[in-house]
Design a protein around this motif. Sequence first.
Motif, mmCIF file in Angstrom:
data_model
loop_
_atom_site.group_PDB
_atom_site.id
_atom_site.type_symbol
_atom_site.label_atom_id
_atom_site.label_comp_id
_atom_site.label_asym_id
_atom_site.label_seq_id
_atom_site.Cartn_x
_atom_site.Cartn_y
_atom_site.Cartn_z
ATOM 1 N N GLY A 65 0.807 -1.207 0.000
ATOM 2 C CA GLY A 65 0.000 0.000 0.000
ATOM 3 C C GLY A 65 0.838 1.253 0.000
ATOM 4 N N CYS A 107 -7.969 8.183 -4.960
ATOM 5 C CA CYS A 107 -8.691 7.051 -5.559
ATOM 6 C C CYS A 107 -8.422 6.980 -7.064
ATOM 7 C CB CYS A 107 -10.200 7.165 -5.320
ATOM 8 S SG CYS A 107 -10.682 6.983 -3.599
ATOM 9 N N ALA A 110 -4.867 5.663 -7.639
ATOM 10 C CA ALA A 110 -4.752 4.231 -7.342
ATOM 11 C C ALA A 110 -5.355 3.406 -8.482
ATOM 12 C CB ALA A 110 -5.454 3.905 -6.024
ATOM 13 N N ARG A 111 -6.498 3.856 -8.970
ATOM 14 C CA ARG A 111 -7.160 3.164 -10.082
ATOM 15 C C ARG A 111 -6.324 3.250 -11.357
ATOM 16 N NH1 ARG A 111 -9.847 -0.870 -11.925
ATOM 17 N NH2 ARG A 111 -11.219 -0.412 -13.658
ATOM 18 N N GLN A 114 -3.589 0.793 -11.268
ATOM 19 C CA GLN A 114 -4.093 -0.572 -11.493
ATOM 20 C C GLN A 114 -4.330 -0.817 -12.980
ATOM 21 O OE1 GLN A 114 -7.595 -1.303 -9.103
ATOM 22 N NE2 GLN A 114 -6.467 -1.051 -7.174
ATOM 23 N N PRO A 120 -2.041 -4.143 -7.636
ATOM 24 C CA PRO A 120 -2.975 -3.261 -6.922
ATOM 25 C C PRO A 120 -2.521 -2.944 -5.500
ATOM 26 C CG PRO A 120 -4.129 -5.115 -7.913
ATOM 27 C CD PRO A 120 -2.668 -5.400 -8.041
ATOM 28 N N LYS A 122 -3.265 -0.730 -1.802
ATOM 29 C CA LYS A 122 -4.230 -0.026 -0.976
ATOM 30 C C LYS A 122 -3.742 1.407 -0.831
ATOM 31 C CE LYS A 122 -6.289 -2.810 2.487
ATOM 32 N NZ LYS A 122 -7.324 -3.301 2.931
ATOM 33 N N LYS A 153 -12.059 -2.134 -1.351
ATOM 34 C CA LYS A 153 -11.009 -2.792 -0.561
ATOM 35 C C LYS A 153 -9.629 -2.157 -0.780
ATOM 36 C CE LYS A 153 -10.152 -6.438 -3.934
ATOM 37 N NZ LYS A 153 -10.084 -7.874 -4.198
ATOM 38 N N TYR A 154 -9.511 -1.300 -1.778
ATOM 39 C CA TYR A 154 -8.224 -0.634 -2.009
ATOM 40 C C TYR A 154 -8.133 0.735 -1.340
ATOM 41 C CZ TYR A 154 -7.445 -4.388 -5.273
ATOM 42 O OH TYR A 154 -7.291 -5.627 -5.812
#
Length: 288
Positions: A65, A107, A110-111, A114, A120, A122, A153-154
Motif C-alpha cells: 500500500g 482514488c 490508485a485506479r 491498477q 494493486p 491499498k 477494498k483498495y
Amino acid sequence: KHADTAMYHAKNLGKNTYQFYHNAMTTKAMERHELLTDLRKAIEQGQMVLHYQPQLELKSGELIGCEALVRWEHPTKGLIAPLRFIPLAEESGLIVPLGEWVLEEACRQAREWQLAGFKPLKVAVNVSNIQFNRMDICQLVTDKLSITELEAKYLLIELTETSIMQSGDVSFEMLQAIKGQGVGIAMDDFGTGYSSLGALKKLPIDNLKVDKSFIDEIPENSESKVIFKAIVAMTKQFGISLTAEGVETSEQCDFLQIHGCDFIQGYLLSKPLPPKEMEQFLANHSEP
Ligand code: C2E
Ligand code: CA
Ligand code: CA
Ligand code: CA
C-alpha cells in the motif's frame, strides 16, 4: 519563528513591549491572511499535489500500500508542507473542499496505476477531525469510489487517535457505515493520545498506526519495547493489523519484524514520492 523572536526581544525590552508585540502579531496575522487568500485559489487552480509513501508487509516483504500525503505547489513560495496549511484549512473550513479533492485524487491515482498494470495497492487517505465532524464522509467515500471506479477494498481512511476517541457513539456508527462499504479504517498517530489499549476492542478499526515518536525510541528504550510488545499482543487478540510509521533504521525494522508488526512505513523504505517517482518505485518493486 520570526514572531517568536520578536516577542522574546519584546519581553526583555520592558517599556516598548507593546509596540514590539503588536508589530510581531501584525506580521504574523498578515502572513496568515495572505496564505489563506492563496489557499482559496490554490484548490481551484490545481496547485495541490499528492505524494505517496510506500508501505511494506514485513511477513512477505511485499509492497502492499501507500499513504497519500498532500503538498501545495505554491507559484512563488515553492512546495509547502501540510503542517503549514492543514491547520489553516481546518480553521477556515477550506478543509472540506481540500479533503474532497484529496480523496478523489488518491482514488483516481490508485485506479490509474491498477489500469496501467501495476500490482494493486491499498491507498491510505488522511481525514481530519474537522472534516469528519462537518461532513458525511461515508457518502463522500461512496461517491468518490463510484466516480473513480476504485474497488472499496483498495481504500483505507486514516483518522487520528484523538479524533476517533473524541467522537463518541454517533461517529462510531459513521465508522461502521464506512467499513460496511468494504473500506478500511486506520487509527493514526497511536500513542500520542490518551486511549487505553483496552479501549481498542470496542473501536471499529482495522489497522493501528503506531506514531513515529514511539518508534523513534526503539530499540534504545526498553520501556518502549515492552509497551510495543503489549500493543502487538493486544491488536492480534482484537484482529487489528499494526503499522509502524516513521521507521528509519534497519535496527528498528529488525525489532518490528521479530515482534510481529505487520506493516512498516518510513524513510528506511522511502520518503513520500511525487506520482512519477512512485510509479518508478512501483515498477521496481512489483513482480512482472
Ligand atoms: P501523518 O498522517 O502522521 O503522516 C506521516 C508524516 O510523517 C508525513 O509527513 C511523512 O512524510 C512523515 N514521515 C514518514 N516517514 C518518516 C520518517 O521515516 N521520518 C520522518 N522524519 N518523517 C516521516 P507530512 O507529509 O509532512 O504530513 C504531516 C501531516 O500532515 C500528516 O501526518 C497528516 O496529519 C497531515 N496531512 C498530510 N496530508 C494530509 C491530507 O491529505 N489531509 C489531511 N487532513 N491531513 C494531511
Ligand atoms: Ca496518516
Ligand atoms: Ca501518522
Ligand atoms: Ca504523525
